[in-house]
Write an enzyme that holds these catalytic residues in place. Structure first.
Site, short mmCIF file in Angstrom:
data_model
loop_
_atom_site.label_atom_id
_atom_site.label_comp_id
_atom_site.label_asym_id
_atom_site.label_seq_id
_atom_site.Cartn_x
_atom_site.Cartn_y
_atom_site.Cartn_z
N HIS A 138 5.20 33.21 -0.87
CA HIS A 138 4.79 31.99 -0.82
C HIS A 138 5.75 31.25 -1.97
CE1 HIS A 138 1.61 33.13 1.70
NE2 HIS A 138 0.49 33.12 0.83
N CYS A 162 -3.95 34.18 -3.06
CA CYS A 162 -2.37 34.42 -3.05
C CYS A 162 -1.57 33.27 -3.37
CB CYS A 162 -2.01 34.97 -1.85
SG CYS A 162 -2.29 34.16 -0.37
N ASN A 168 3.27 37.09 -1.85
CA ASN A 168 1.77 37.12 -1.56
C ASN A 168 0.92 38.05 -1.24
OD1 ASN A 168 3.32 36.47 1.05
ND2 ASN A 168 1.46 36.73 2.02
N SER A 225 2.74 35.79 6.83
CA SER A 225 1.94 37.14 6.42
C SER A 225 0.55 36.94 5.78
CB SER A 225 2.63 38.22 5.71
OG SER A 225 3.02 37.36 4.41
N GLY A 226 0.48 35.66 5.20
CA GLY A 226 -0.87 35.34 4.53
C GLY A 226 -2.03 35.16 5.61
#
Length: 350
Positions: free
Chosen positions: A241, A148, A327, A178-179
């Site tokens: 991101h 991502c 992302n 959240s990645g």
């Protein structure tokens, strides 16, 4: 057209939920199977899934039974949000069975015959599919989306690199929590904090960027020879991101030229006018001093574009800029859905 049946692997996770959100009313695809881990198998989606993204899951899926990775899947396409180690076995198995696998996992990104695709950047690499099928003995095939973070490193610089060859690239990422999936990072670790290490991430950004910015010679991938140095950080942002890029060229464009190239970029014809394509430009360039920002820019155009700002001269290399992309959408589920749409447009799936 009759809708194409698709399965979602890892359907209860955060990327799996994004797949469901994007595919629920898709004009070309119809969700025919939801696949989960052993703890979810046999339950209804209502029972198995803790829905964590905005809104509610589609009501028509709530009573669908979650299948096992060992079950025969009623689909032509499988969207994979599986953990890497699980993906290594399962994705190859499905490709062998004749299914087109569009993966977000890193398991096969370095395989010489598996394309790592951003359609607007290297859509021509889709040609590797025929070589892959022959070399691996698969009736189906496998293609992957990049990491991502790699997505919003490569998207803004790829069109510039086509005209002015980049030879050096320095990347510093500020990556949303959240990645890390759900529940992600413990609150007391990330609150009021920046974590300057994400396992394996720097290597992925460097290696995948070279692949995406490289060329296809015959049916051989030739990675770019540019020197890339990446530093990746986890920050207290929910989604989106941010990457700070410093770029060196063999012969540098002017700032105005670089901005114009990004603004005009649409990608190859095969990647245009797909259901998930951005409505306007693939890259939006903002001229405010304080943009882009994840909270304000990540959801622009369904979360499928890359927003760039602060394009200016670099005193060490040539040009520097800041890039933001969602992302979990452009960098994950949305990118894979766009890849599948390109497969349909190119005639690989009917």
């Amino acid at each position: 057209m009759n809708k194409i049946p698709v399965a979602i692997l890892g359907a209860t996770g955060i990327v799996g939920q994004r797949f469901i959100e994007l595919l629920a009313d898709h004009p070309w695809f119809e969700i025919s199977a939801l696949v989960g881990s052993q703890r979810s198998v046999g339950k209804t989606f209502r029972e198995a899934c803790n829905w964590v993204i905005a809104g509610d899951p589609p009501s028509y899926l709530l009573d669908m039974q979650v299948l096992s990775l060992e079950d025969e899947l009623p689909c032509k396409i499988a969207f994979s949000a599986l953990p890497t180690q699980v993906a290594k076995e399962i994705e190859a198995k499905l490709a062998y069975q004749g299914i087109a696998v569009c993966s977000n996992a890193s398991a096969y990104r370095q395989h010489p015959n598996v394309p790592v695709l951003i359609p607007e950047v290297n859509g021509d690499h889709i040609a590797l599919i025929e070589k892959q099928k022959e070399a691996c003995g698969w009736d189906g095939y496998l293609l992957t989306s990049p990491n991502c973070t790699t997505t919003n490193v490569v998207m803004p610089i790829a069109p510039i690199n086509q005209i002015y060859k980049i030879n050096k690239l320095a990347v510093v990422s500020l990556q949303a929590v959240s990645g890390a999936g759900h529940p992600g990072i413990p609150f007391l670790d990330i609150y009021d904090n920046v974590i300057p290490f994400i396992g394996g991430e720097e290597e992925k950004v460097e290696n995948e960027s070279r692949l995406l910015l490289g060329s296809l010679q015959g049916l051989e991938q030739k990675p770019s020879e540019m020197v890339i140095s990446a530093q990746t950080n986890r920050v207290n942002v929910s989604h989106g991101h941010t990457v700070c890029l410093s770029i060196g060229f063999e012969k540098a464009p002017s700032i105005e030229e670089a901005i114009q190239i990004m603004k005009e970029h649409k990608g190859p014809e095969i990647a245009q006018n797909l259901p998930s394509s951005p409505n306007g430009n693939v890259i939006i360039v903002r001229d405010e001093d304080n943009r882009p920002q994840p909270r304000r820019d990540r959801d622009t155009d369904k979360g499928m574009i890359c927003t760039v700002g602060r394009v200016r001269s670099c005193s060490i290399l040539d040009i520097k800029m800041v890039s933001v992309a969602h992302n979990a959408i452009r960098g994950a589920a949305g990118g894979s859905v766009l890849n599948a749409e390109m497969l349909v447009k190119a005639g690989y799936i009917k």
